[in-house]
Scaffold this motif. Sequence first.
Motif, PDB file in Angstrom:
ATOM      1  N   ALA A 121       0.886  -1.287  -0.293  1.00 55.04           N
ATOM      2  CA  ALA A 121      -0.225  -0.113  -0.369  1.00 55.04           C
ATOM      3  C   ALA A 121       0.870   1.091   0.041  1.00 55.04           C
ATOM      4  CB  ALA A 121      -0.705   0.126   0.962  1.00 55.04           C
ATOM      5  N   SER A 122       0.455   2.485  -0.785  1.00 58.28           N
ATOM      6  CA  SER A 122       1.127   3.784  -0.643  1.00 58.28           C
ATOM      7  C   SER A 122       0.541   4.605  -1.293  1.00 58.28           C
ATOM      8  CB  SER A 122       2.353   3.447  -1.497  1.00 58.28           C
ATOM      9  OG  SER A 122       0.856   3.455  -2.744  1.00 58.28           O
ATOM     10  N   LYS A 123       0.656   5.373  -0.586  1.00 54.92           N
ATOM     11  CA  LYS A 123      -0.563   7.030  -0.550  1.00 54.92           C
ATOM     12  C   LYS A 123      -0.039   7.986  -0.585  1.00 54.92           C
ATOM     13  CE  LYS A 123      -3.428   9.880   2.776  1.00 54.92           C
ATOM     14  NZ  LYS A 123      -3.747   9.990   3.888  1.00 54.92           N
ATOM     15  N   GLY A 124      -0.755   8.737  -2.079  1.00 54.62           N
ATOM     16  CA  GLY A 124      -0.358   9.479  -2.613  1.00 54.62           C
ATOM     17  C   GLY A 124      -0.838  10.960  -2.098  1.00 54.62           C
ATOM     18  N   VAL A 125      -0.259  11.971  -2.799  1.00 55.98           N
ATOM     19  CA  VAL A 125      -1.299  13.076  -2.413  1.00 55.98           C
ATOM     20  C   VAL A 125      -2.882  13.348  -2.931  1.00 55.98           C
ATOM     21  CG1 VAL A 125      -0.637  15.537  -2.804  1.00 55.98           C
ATOM     22  CG2 VAL A 125       1.095  14.716  -2.880  1.00 55.98           C
ATOM     23  N   PHE A 126      -3.172  12.614  -3.714  1.00 54.61           N
ATOM     24  CA  PHE A 126      -4.566  12.679  -4.365  1.00 54.61           C
ATOM     25  C   PHE A 126      -5.417  11.276  -4.267  1.00 54.61           C
ATOM     26  CE2 PHE A 126      -2.822  16.589  -6.365  1.00 54.61           C
ATOM     27  CZ  PHE A 126      -3.680  17.089  -5.881  1.00 54.61           C
ATOM     28  N   PHE A 127      -4.377  10.116  -3.753  1.00 54.69           N
ATOM     29  CA  PHE A 127      -4.769   8.792  -3.513  1.00 54.69           C
ATOM     30  C   PHE A 127      -4.195   7.603  -2.780  1.00 54.69           C
ATOM     31  CE2 PHE A 127      -1.791   9.139  -6.771  1.00 54.69           C
ATOM     32  CZ  PHE A 127      -1.332   7.830  -6.726  1.00 54.69           C
ATOM     33  N   LYS A 128      -5.179   6.990  -3.038  1.00 59.60           N
ATOM     34  CA  LYS A 128      -4.217   5.511  -1.818  1.00 59.60           C
ATOM     35  C   LYS A 128      -4.290   4.558  -3.049  1.00 59.60           C
ATOM     36  CE  LYS A 128      -6.254   6.318   2.424  1.00 59.60           C
ATOM     37  NZ  LYS A 128      -7.428   5.934   3.630  1.00 59.60           N
ATOM     38  N   ARG A 129      -3.171   3.871  -3.028  1.00 62.15           N
ATOM     39  CA  ARG A 129      -3.113   3.334  -3.898  1.00 62.15           C
ATOM     40  C   ARG A 129      -2.484   1.577  -3.558  1.00 62.15           C
ATOM     41  NH1 ARG A 129       1.844   1.038  -6.589  1.00 62.15           N
ATOM     42  NH2 ARG A 129       1.110  -0.151  -8.649  1.00 62.15           N
ATOM     43  N   THR A 130      -3.475   0.556  -3.166  1.00 64.61           N
ATOM     44  CA  THR A 130      -3.210  -0.797  -2.871  1.00 64.61           C
ATOM     45  C   THR A 130      -3.078  -2.039  -3.769  1.00 64.61           C
ATOM     46  OG1 THR A 130      -5.830  -1.022  -3.067  1.00 64.61           O
ATOM     47  CG2 THR A 130      -4.120   0.091  -0.499  1.00 64.61           C
ATOM     48  N   HIS A 131      -2.111  -2.767  -3.159  1.00 67.15           N
ATOM     49  CA  HIS A 131      -2.163  -4.098  -4.745  1.00 67.15           C
ATOM     50  C   HIS A 131      -1.665  -5.146  -3.924  1.00 67.15           C
ATOM     51  CE1 HIS A 131       1.830  -2.301  -5.319  1.00 67.15           C
ATOM     52  NE2 HIS A 131       2.236  -3.995  -6.095  1.00 67.15           N
ATOM     53  N   TRP A 132      -2.240  -6.487  -4.344  1.00 65.87           N
ATOM     54  CA  TRP A 132      -1.767  -7.603  -4.081  1.00 65.87           C
ATOM     55  C   TRP A 132      -0.880  -8.417  -4.935  1.00 65.87           C
ATOM     56  CZ3 TRP A 132      -3.380  -8.799   0.258  1.00 65.87           C
ATOM     57  CH2 TRP A 132      -5.115  -8.824   0.474  1.00 65.87           C
ATOM     58  N   MET A 133       0.490  -8.465  -4.880  1.00 67.68           N
ATOM     59  CA  MET A 133       1.532  -9.357  -5.159  1.00 67.68           C
ATOM     60  C   MET A 133       1.484 -10.155  -6.161  1.00 67.68           C
ATOM     61  SD  MET A 133       3.991  -7.076  -4.280  1.00 67.68           S
ATOM     62  CE  MET A 133       5.802  -7.440  -4.429  1.00 67.68           C
ATOM     63  N   ASP A 134       0.402 -11.264  -5.721  1.00 69.43           N
ATOM     64  CA  ASP A 134      -0.080 -11.909  -6.983  1.00 69.43           C
ATOM     65  C   ASP A 134      -1.351 -11.816  -8.076  1.00 69.43           C
ATOM     66  OD1 ASP A 134      -2.385 -12.120  -5.473  1.00 69.43           O
ATOM     67  OD2 ASP A 134      -2.936 -13.759  -5.411  1.00 69.43           O
ATOM     68  N   HIS A 135      -1.358 -10.345  -8.295  1.00 67.96           N
ATOM     69  CA  HIS A 135      -2.015  -9.457  -8.896  1.00 67.96           C
ATOM     70  C   HIS A 135      -3.117  -9.291  -9.181  1.00 67.96           C
ATOM     71  CE1 HIS A 135       1.924  -8.178 -10.691  1.00 67.96           C
ATOM     72  NE2 HIS A 135       2.650  -9.795 -10.398  1.00 67.96           N
ATOM     73  N   SER A 136      -3.974 -10.623  -7.924  1.00 67.91           N
ATOM     74  CA  SER A 136      -4.805 -10.525  -8.665  1.00 67.91           C
ATOM     75  C   SER A 136      -5.877  -8.985  -7.504  1.00 67.91           C
ATOM     76  CB  SER A 136      -5.220 -11.010  -7.201  1.00 67.91           C
ATOM     77  OG  SER A 136      -5.100 -11.116  -5.806  1.00 67.91           O
ATOM     78  N   ILE A 137      -7.816  -9.030  -7.656  1.00 69.45           N
ATOM     79  CA  ILE A 137      -7.526  -7.674  -7.816  1.00 69.45           C
ATOM     80  C   ILE A 137      -7.632  -6.904  -6.536  1.00 69.45           C
ATOM     81  CG2 ILE A 137      -9.463  -7.682  -9.893  1.00 69.45           C
ATOM     82  CD1 ILE A 137     -11.880  -8.319  -8.628  1.00 69.45           C
ATOM     83  N   TRP A 138      -8.057  -6.140  -5.817  1.00 69.61           N
ATOM     84  CA  TRP A 138      -8.094  -5.617  -4.463  1.00 69.61           C
ATOM     85  C   TRP A 138      -9.483  -5.375  -4.224  1.00 69.61           C
ATOM     86  CZ3 TRP A 138      -4.151  -5.190  -1.607  1.00 69.61           C
ATOM     87  CH2 TRP A 138      -4.315  -4.710   0.272  1.00 69.61           C
ATOM     88  N   ASN A 139     -10.364  -6.415  -3.914  1.00 65.89           N
ATOM     89  CA  ASN A 139     -12.408  -6.479  -4.136  1.00 65.89           C
ATOM     90  C   ASN A 139     -12.367  -6.735  -3.151  1.00 65.89           C
ATOM     91  OD1 ASN A 139     -11.222  -9.548  -3.874  1.00 65.89           O
ATOM     92  ND2 ASN A 139     -12.380  -9.660  -5.021  1.00 65.89           N
ATOM     93  N   TYR A 140     -11.237  -6.648  -1.627  1.00 63.51           N
ATOM     94  CA  TYR A 140     -12.142  -7.000  -0.693  1.00 63.51           C
ATOM     95  C   TYR A 140     -10.797  -6.148   0.581  1.00 63.51           C
ATOM     96  CZ  TYR A 140     -12.522  -9.088   4.680  1.00 63.51           C
ATOM     97  OH  TYR A 140     -12.272  -8.756   5.731  1.00 63.51           O
ATOM     98  N   SER A 141     -11.163  -5.060   2.502  1.00 64.22           N
ATOM     99  CA  SER A 141      -9.998  -5.233   2.701  1.00 64.22           C
ATOM    100  C   SER A 141     -10.794  -5.074   4.139  1.00 64.22           C
ATOM    101  CB  SER A 141      -9.253  -3.800   2.483  1.00 64.22           C
ATOM    102  OG  SER A 141     -10.351  -2.607   2.456  1.00 64.22           O
ATOM    103  N   ASN A 142      -9.825  -5.136   5.168  1.00 60.70           N
ATOM    104  CA  ASN A 142     -10.227  -5.078   6.147  1.00 60.70           C
ATOM    105  C   ASN A 142      -9.191  -3.971   6.859  1.00 60.70           C
ATOM    106  OD1 ASN A 142     -11.171  -6.061   8.775  1.00 60.70           O
ATOM    107  ND2 ASN A 142      -9.990  -7.338   8.879  1.00 60.70           N
ATOM    108  N   TRP A 143      -8.874  -3.261   7.039  1.00 62.78           N
ATOM    109  CA  TRP A 143      -7.858  -1.804   7.143  1.00 62.78           C
ATOM    110  C   TRP A 143      -8.962  -1.422   8.680  1.00 62.78           C
ATOM    111  CZ3 TRP A 143      -3.457  -2.228   4.913  1.00 62.78           C
ATOM    112  CH2 TRP A 143      -3.393  -1.651   3.875  1.00 62.78           C
ATOM    113  N   ALA A 144      -7.284  -2.127   9.480  1.00 62.47           N
ATOM    114  CA  ALA A 144      -7.353  -0.923  11.081  1.00 62.47           C
ATOM    115  C   ALA A 144      -7.428   1.026  11.042  1.00 62.47           C
ATOM    116  CB  ALA A 144      -5.899  -1.164  12.190  1.00 62.47           C
TER     117      ALA A 144
END
Length: 180
Positions: A121-144
Amino acid sequence: MKLSLVLALALLGAVSAHQLDAGALEQEIPDEEGEEESGEPKTPCPKESETFRMVVPGTGGHNYSYVFVSRSQTFNSAQHLCSHCYHGRLASIHSHAVNQQLHRTVRARTNRRDVWLGGKASKGVFFKRTHWMDHSIWNYSNWAPGYPASFRTRCVSMCTANGQWRCLKCGNRLPFVCKY
């Protein structure tokens, strides 16, 4: 003739490299290269006593195989071991049910606060970018609460106390979960 061909190829390489650098948000380093550059030694596959294998039902009737490894590794080393030893990747999670099952397993098998999952995960000025290392879609999250919060790229871990995800420095040494 040879000189003009070499010059043309050199110019094409420079243009291609420039275009790649200008358009890339983040460059992934293959596991083997990342390990050598980080100076970390290639580690042997975990012993059976350091692992716990499980099959978790997924969506659409698919079952997914996971292995929890109790041996603490950096994110890159864990990714290398998942690839080399289990022919998989660090785990991506796509549902609450899978997250709960993995959470119950890791909580019962380690006293460490966090375990590596396969996300960045990374956060830019205008967006957050998340990705899985297996290249699957990011369709669920459980962030603290408050995550992802870093302006730098961080690696995703699961908190063993509550199953929520956090972003930690990728050089931390944690147990990990592979999906294969």
